[in-house]
Design an enzyme around this catalytic site. Structure first.
Site, short mmCIF file in Angstrom:
data_model
loop_
_atom_site.label_atom_id
_atom_site.label_comp_id
_atom_site.label_asym_id
_atom_site.label_seq_id
_atom_site.Cartn_x
_atom_site.Cartn_y
_atom_site.Cartn_z
NE ARG A 54 -5.19 3.52 -1.34
CZ ARG A 54 -5.56 2.47 -2.04
NH1 ARG A 54 -5.83 2.59 -3.33
NH2 ARG A 54 -5.69 1.28 -1.46
CG ASP A 79 15.93 4.58 -1.32
OD1 ASP A 79 16.28 3.46 -1.72
OD2 ASP A 79 16.61 5.60 -1.50
#
Length: 367
Positions: A54, A79
């Site tokens: 999550r 990123d």
């Protein structure tokens, strides 16, 4: 190159790999097992793989975990996951020690800007996809690590982030966030997003100010500390002025409610198509935005595009950016200035702001 000092990871080496199976087009776990794992095994690097389930999962893991059992933290994702890891580390009471742990990025997302930048700094040919992954895994196998600058960002609502890639507002951030729905396309999502945002080109109103590199007291670059694996780009305070464990002091900034210092530059125009402050060379695998950037140059590469640019010119600039030749076009609407600090004050809360590709609420921000 002169001035770079490299550390080397110990052998044998134990790496914690934080991997987001949903990133990019969803192939990160397969690619890790097929491409990276055999290389690491040969290089005597043992891995513990932590698969995130999550958002903020990696953030909590590195914030709360005892990290002493690992020699390096490896992020296999886009990123955004590294942004979580950096900010998780900076929330630890022992952040100064934790930030000395070498970090490694293996491209597993759709953007992969830092991986593309490191590939460029290492002098490798421009590559993408599996070849970029192989190059980055090879750097990890060699165990080389060096320092990287971080930028401290503060917002009007009191949030503080530590950013390794860039802060954006306007066109580029719109493309980044609007194209999320095309994640399955991989990096092609950005091409489609660019064309869509070009069609409905928007203008953003606000005030942009910055501290140019040359305007600091004297024009020599800031003196560097002796190398530590990561520095926070702040001017060291005299010993004893900070409480232990407190975060670095933003010595170049005044509070957002006050006007910027007199030696700052305030941009006269207040209508922009985009503002982007980047500290790495690449904005994406195929976008060489700041060819002069290096990992540890103490510099924020600030780009801004003023309103009035035509769609055709904007498209030409983006096509040139794939080769890093956009500044050679001498477009009067595009400005580039190397700075130490910047502030952006939107006139109204319009448009998306992003930090390291993650969306932020639109509000005054400085870094």
């Amino acid at each position: 190159p002169a001035g770079d000092s490299y550390g080397v990871l110990p052998r044998p080496c134990h790496a914690l790999v934080l991997l987001n199976p949903q990133s990019g087009s969803g192939r990160a776990l397969d690619d890790f097992q097929a491409v990276v794992q055999p290389m690491l095994a040969e290089a005597d690097i043992a891995t513990t793989v932590f698969v995130t389930e999550r958002p903020h999962h990696a953030h909590e893991k590195v914030r709360d975990e005892d990290l002493s059992q690992w020699d390096t933290l490896v992020v296999m994702s886009g990123d955004g996951l590294l942004f979580e890891v950096v900010n998780g580390l900076m929330e630890r009471p022992d952040w100064k020690e934790a930030m000395k742990k070498p970090l490694c990025i293996l491209p597993g997302g759709s953007g992969n800007a830092l991986a593309a930048s490191i590939n460029y700094y290492a002098g490798y040919d421009h590559v993408a996809k599996k070849k970029l992954l192989t190059n980055c895994a090879f750097i990890l196998c060699k165990g080389l690590h060096t320092q990287m600058d971080l930028v401290s960002l503060s917002t009007a609502s009191g949030k503080r982030f530590f950013s390794f890639l860039g802060f954006g507002w306007g066109f580029i951030s719109d493309v980044d966030i609007d194209s999320e729905k095309y994640r399955w396309l991989g990096s092609a999502r950005f091409t489609l997003g660019t064309l869509q945002c070009l069609a409905k080109l928007r203008v953003y109103q606000g005030r942009l100010s910055y501290l140019p590199i040359a305007a600091e007291q004297g024009s020599s670059p800031a003196p560097r500390d002796p190398p530590a694996p990561v520095t926070n780009g702040h001017i060291p305070q005299p010993a004893g002025t900070e409480a232990p464990g407190s975060l670095p002091h933003d010595s170049l900034l005044v509070p957002l409610g006050q006007p910027v210092p007199a030696h700052w530059t305030v941009v006269p125009e207040e209508e922009f198509v985009l503002v982007y402050a980047i500290y790495q060379s690449h904005l994406g695998t195929n976008l060489l935005m700041a060819p002069a950037a290096r990992l540890h140059d103490g510099c924020i590469h600030l780009f801004y595009m003023k309103a009035g640019i035509s769609r055709v010119t904007l498209l030409k600039l983006f096509l040139a950016m794939s080769r890093g030749t956009h500044l050679d076009l001498n477009c009067p609407h595009l400005s580039y200035v190397p700075v130490r600090a910047f502030r952006l004050e939107p006139r109204v809360a319009a448009g998306i702001m992003t930090v390291d590709g993650e969306a932020l609420a639109c509000e005054p921000v400085q870094g």
